[in-house]
Scaffold this active site. Structure first.
Site, PDB file in Angstrom:
ATOM      1  N   ARG A 240       0.901  -1.018  -0.193  1.00  0.00           N
ATOM      2  CA  ARG A 240      -0.001   0.318   0.200  1.00  0.00           C
ATOM      3  C   ARG A 240       1.029   0.971  -0.407  1.00  0.00           C
ATOM      4  O   ARG A 240       2.483   1.064   0.657  1.00  0.00           O
ATOM      5  CB  ARG A 240      -1.455   0.169   0.635  1.00  0.00           C
ATOM      6  CG  ARG A 240      -2.277  -1.036   1.186  1.00  0.00           C
ATOM      7  CD  ARG A 240      -3.184  -0.040   0.456  1.00  0.00           C
ATOM      8  NE  ARG A 240      -4.192  -1.168   0.503  1.00  0.00           N
ATOM      9  CZ  ARG A 240      -4.218  -1.936  -0.730  1.00  0.00           C
ATOM     10  NH1 ARG A 240      -3.268  -2.865  -1.691  1.00  0.00           N
ATOM     11  NH2 ARG A 240      -5.416  -3.525  -0.781  1.00  0.00           N
ATOM     12  N   GLU A 269      -3.686   7.477  -5.126  1.00  0.00           N
ATOM     13  CA  GLU A 269      -3.381   7.238  -6.041  1.00  0.00           C
ATOM     14  C   GLU A 269      -4.703   7.593  -6.656  1.00  0.00           C
ATOM     15  O   GLU A 269      -5.392   7.928  -6.768  1.00  0.00           O
ATOM     16  CB  GLU A 269      -3.256   5.746  -6.167  1.00  0.00           C
ATOM     17  CG  GLU A 269      -2.203   4.901  -6.078  1.00  0.00           C
ATOM     18  CD  GLU A 269      -2.183   3.181  -6.214  1.00  0.00           C
ATOM     19  OE1 GLU A 269      -3.888   2.653  -5.891  1.00  0.00           O
ATOM     20  OE2 GLU A 269      -1.692   2.103  -4.943  1.00  0.00           O
ATOM     21  N   HIS A 288      -0.824   0.387  -9.793  1.00  0.00           N
ATOM     22  CA  HIS A 288      -1.338  -0.625  -8.731  1.00  0.00           C
ATOM     23  C   HIS A 288      -2.144  -1.744  -9.643  1.00  0.00           C
ATOM     24  O   HIS A 288      -3.321  -2.170  -9.912  1.00  0.00           O
ATOM     25  CB  HIS A 288      -2.724   0.304  -8.236  1.00  0.00           C
ATOM     26  CG  HIS A 288      -2.681  -0.283  -6.407  1.00  0.00           C
ATOM     27  ND1 HIS A 288      -3.424  -0.030  -5.429  1.00  0.00           N
ATOM     28  CD2 HIS A 288      -3.217  -2.091  -6.319  1.00  0.00           C
ATOM     29  CE1 HIS A 288      -3.767  -1.081  -4.670  1.00  0.00           C
ATOM     30  NE2 HIS A 288      -3.522  -2.018  -5.704  1.00  0.00           N
TER      31      HIS A 288
HETATM   32  N1  NAD Z   1      -0.390  -4.449  -6.318  1.00  0.00           N
HETATM   33  C1  NAD Z   1      -1.497  -5.190  -5.836  1.00  0.00           C
HETATM   34  O1  NAD Z   1      -2.076  -4.819  -6.508  1.00  0.00           O
HETATM   35  C2  NAD Z   1      -1.722  -5.852  -4.760  1.00  0.00           C
HETATM   36  C3  NAD Z   1      -2.113  -6.763  -4.703  1.00  0.00           C
HETATM   37  C4  NAD Z   1      -2.528  -7.933  -3.497  1.00  0.00           C
HETATM   38  C5  NAD Z   1      -2.075  -7.563  -2.370  1.00  0.00           C
HETATM   39  N2  NAD Z   1      -1.884  -5.933  -2.353  1.00  0.00           N
HETATM   40  C6  NAD Z   1      -1.283  -5.868  -0.744  1.00  0.00           C
HETATM   41  O2  NAD Z   1      -0.208  -6.301   0.286  1.00  0.00           O
HETATM   42  C7  NAD Z   1      -0.511  -7.214   1.117  1.00  0.00           C
HETATM   43  C8  NAD Z   1      -0.754  -8.161   1.794  1.00  0.00           C
HETATM   44  O3  NAD Z   1      -1.029  -9.619   0.785  1.00  0.00           O
HETATM   45  P1  NAD Z   1      -0.747 -10.646   1.845  1.00  0.00           P
HETATM   46  O4  NAD Z   1      -1.643 -11.956   0.989  1.00  0.00           O
HETATM   47  O5  NAD Z   1       0.844 -11.486   1.440  1.00  0.00           O
HETATM   48  O6  NAD Z   1      -0.840 -10.482   3.100  1.00  0.00           O
HETATM   49  P2  NAD Z   1      -0.383 -11.490   3.991  1.00  0.00           P
HETATM   50  O7  NAD Z   1      -1.343 -11.822   5.241  1.00  0.00           O
HETATM   51  O8  NAD Z   1       0.000 -12.822   3.883  1.00  0.00           O
HETATM   52  O9  NAD Z   1       0.824 -11.457   4.750  1.00  0.00           O
HETATM   53  C9  NAD Z   1       1.237  -9.556   5.060  1.00  0.00           C
HETATM   54  C10 NAD Z   1       2.254 -10.288   5.801  1.00  0.00           C
HETATM   55  O10 NAD Z   1       2.900  -8.818   6.368  1.00  0.00           O
HETATM   56  C11 NAD Z   1       2.924  -8.623   8.279  1.00  0.00           C
HETATM   57  N3  NAD Z   1       2.465  -8.023   9.081  1.00  0.00           N
HETATM   58  C12 NAD Z   1       1.592  -7.174   9.116  1.00  0.00           C
HETATM   59  N4  NAD Z   1       1.768  -5.990   9.900  1.00  0.00           N
HETATM   60  C13 NAD Z   1       3.417  -6.130   9.920  1.00  0.00           C
HETATM   61  C14 NAD Z   1       4.391  -5.371  10.638  1.00  0.00           C
HETATM   62  N5  NAD Z   1       3.830  -4.179  11.398  1.00  0.00           N
HETATM   63  N6  NAD Z   1       5.201  -5.653  10.873  1.00  0.00           N
HETATM   64  C15 NAD Z   1       6.160  -6.385   9.872  1.00  0.00           C
HETATM   65  N7  NAD Z   1       4.873  -7.193   9.927  1.00  0.00           N
HETATM   66  C16 NAD Z   1       3.874  -7.598   9.690  1.00  0.00           C
HETATM   67  C17 NAD Z   1       2.083 -10.355   8.336  1.00  0.00           C
HETATM   68  O11 NAD Z   1       2.545 -10.875   9.941  1.00  0.00           O
HETATM   69  C18 NAD Z   1       1.854 -11.296   7.428  1.00  0.00           C
HETATM   70  O12 NAD Z   1       2.940 -12.367   7.353  1.00  0.00           O
HETATM   71  C19 NAD Z   1      -1.973  -6.683   1.582  1.00  0.00           C
HETATM   72  O13 NAD Z   1      -3.065  -6.254   2.805  1.00  0.00           O
HETATM   73  C20 NAD Z   1      -2.789  -6.145   0.202  1.00  0.00           C
HETATM   74  O14 NAD Z   1      -2.400  -4.334   0.746  1.00  0.00           O
HETATM   75  C21 NAD Z   1      -2.111  -5.436  -3.295  1.00  0.00           C
HETATM   76  O1  DGY Z   2      -5.407  -5.455  -2.207  1.00  0.00           O
HETATM   77  C1  DGY Z   2      -5.541  -5.813  -3.386  1.00  0.00           C
HETATM   78  O2  DGY Z   2      -5.882  -7.051  -3.422  1.00  0.00           O
HETATM   79  C2  DGY Z   2      -5.160  -4.694  -4.567  1.00  0.00           C
HETATM   80  O3  DGY Z   2      -4.717  -3.782  -3.827  1.00  0.00           O
HETATM   81  C3  DGY Z   2      -6.343  -4.805  -5.247  1.00  0.00           C
HETATM   82  O4  DGY Z   2      -6.974  -4.100  -4.822  1.00  0.00           O
END
Ligand code: NAD
Ligand code: DGY
Length: 327
Positions: A240, A269, A288
């Site tokens: 994010r 964004e 994104h």
């Molecule tokens: N760019 C995009 O289009 C896109 C797509 C998918 C996800 N995302 C973002 O990626 C993030 C992660 O997705 P995911 O499926 O891997 O989630 P997830 O929950 O599997 O992984 C997140 C990790 O971050 C860790 N974490 C949380 N707070 C923390 C902190 N303060 N310090 C250290 N570690 C911390 C958690 O323990 C976890 O291991 C989503 O929340 C979303 O914001 C972006």
């Molecule tokens: O969180 C997610 O899956 C991506 O940022 C798309 O919204």
């Protein structure tokens, strides 16, 4: 008996809509690129029974209180920082997300940004497209190599693990990570080493952010953090935009505190067109697109639709994020 209705905030791949219509639901999709205001979303959901929310459209307290009749809200995203989950839970509205199906595609974009920034690829490509490339040179705008370098992951979760796998497989990078909790399974699989956040900053040649956005992670990468990173380091954020402080990042790059940055997420964004980041040769910014493949977006749409069908049938949503509503 009136037909149950689903409101969808942006167009989604046909498979998702097909699943809902085949189940007998009426599907109304918001048309056009405009982003719905809260008032428009409230109005649109007045006659709806279920909501499929695409992207980061805010699901606010005031929207929820005006839409407490909703049987379920399915997010077409894995992140749910844009949802007032406490209010949804207090109103008994189940909310689901779309984890796992997008992990590989998003990690691909983190890897793409790491590689593109390391070779200044987007900047050099733009030189060609703009007719500014003067021909082969031997010393200008040189990049850096990744083989055997150290990849630091903040947030070794679903996407972080996929990024680590790709970096290790392609460049035999050493993996270090900082997480809220140890991930011993990933440590064994990836020969990854758990380090403190300070050590992550100091030791990473590439630092890739994969945490969710929370009060704890908001602006975690600020001037103090960038000052502790290697001057040769690349910062990558596909999580994010608000996890890094954008002005501090621009200052750190301008002052040579870090070498480059790759962003798939920014704050705000879209990024403002006059951002100094867009003028820098060792910065790549993407709009994104982490989950933006045919396969992944179709899988997300299907998953969101299946979660709504569960809610409609008064069953627990498979990917519910607020299971407390059942307590
Ligand atoms: N760019 C995009 O289009 C896109 C797509 C998918 C996800 N995302 C973002 O990626 C993030 C992660 O997705 P995911 O499926 O891997 O989630 P997830 O929950 O599997 O992984 C997140 C990790 O971050 C860790 N974490 C949380 N707070 C923390 C902190 N303060 N310090 C250290 N570690 C911390 C958690 O323990 C976890 O291991 C989503 O929340 C979303 O914001 C972006
Ligand atoms: O969180 C997610 O899956 C991506 O940022 C798309 O919204």
């Amino acid at each position: 008996m009136t037909t149950k209705k689903v409101f969808v905030t942006k167009d989604i791949p046909a498979k998702g809509i097909q699943l809902l219509e085949e189940a007998g639901l009426e599907v109304v999709v918001h048309q056009g690129d405009s982003t719905l205001t809260e008032a428009e979303l409230i109005e649109a959901c007045k006659e709806a029974d279920l909501l499929l929310n695409v992207g980061q459209l805010p699901i606010t307290k005031s929207f929820l209180e005006a839409s407490s009749h909703l049987q379920g809200i399915a997010l077409a995203s894995v992140g749910f920082d844009h949802v007032d989950l406490e209010t949804a839970t207090s109103l008994g509205i189940p909310v689901s997300n779309t984890p796992d199906v997008l992990s590989g595609a998003t990690a691909d974009v983190a890897f793409l940004l790491m590689l593109a920034v390391s070779r200044k690829a987007f900047f050099r490509s733009k030189e060609v497209m703009d007719g500014k490339w003067k021909g082969f040179g031997f010393t200008e705008e040189l990049g850096i190599e990744l083989n055997g370098k150290t990849l630091g992951i903040l947030g070794l979760g679903r996407i972080g693990i996929e990024m680590a796998k790709k970096a290790k497989g392609a460049y035999n990078m050493d993996i270090i990570y900082h997480n809220r909790n140890r991930n011993t399974e990933a440590e064994e699989a990836l020969d990854a080493k758990y380090v403190s956040f300070e050590e992550l900053l100091a030791q990473s040649d590439v630092l890739s952010v994969h945490t969710n956005l929370s009060d704890e992670t908001r602006h975690k990468f600020n001037k103090d953090a960038f000052a502790k990173m290697k001057s040769s380091a690349i910062f990558v954020n596909t999580a994010r935009g608000a996890i890094h402080h954008e002005a501090d990042l621009a200052d750190a790059l301008r002052d040579g505190q870090i070498w480059g940055a790759g962003l798939d997420v920014t704050d705000p964004e879209p990024m403002t067109a006059d951002s100094p980041l867009l003028q820098m040769s060792n910065v790549c910014v993407l709009p994104h697109i982490g989950s933006a493949t045919i396969e992944t977006r179709t899988a997300m749409a299907e998953m969101a639709a299946k979660n709504l069908l569960a809610a409609w049938n008064n069953k627990q949503m498979p990917q519910i994020v607020n299971a407390d509503i059942y307590k």
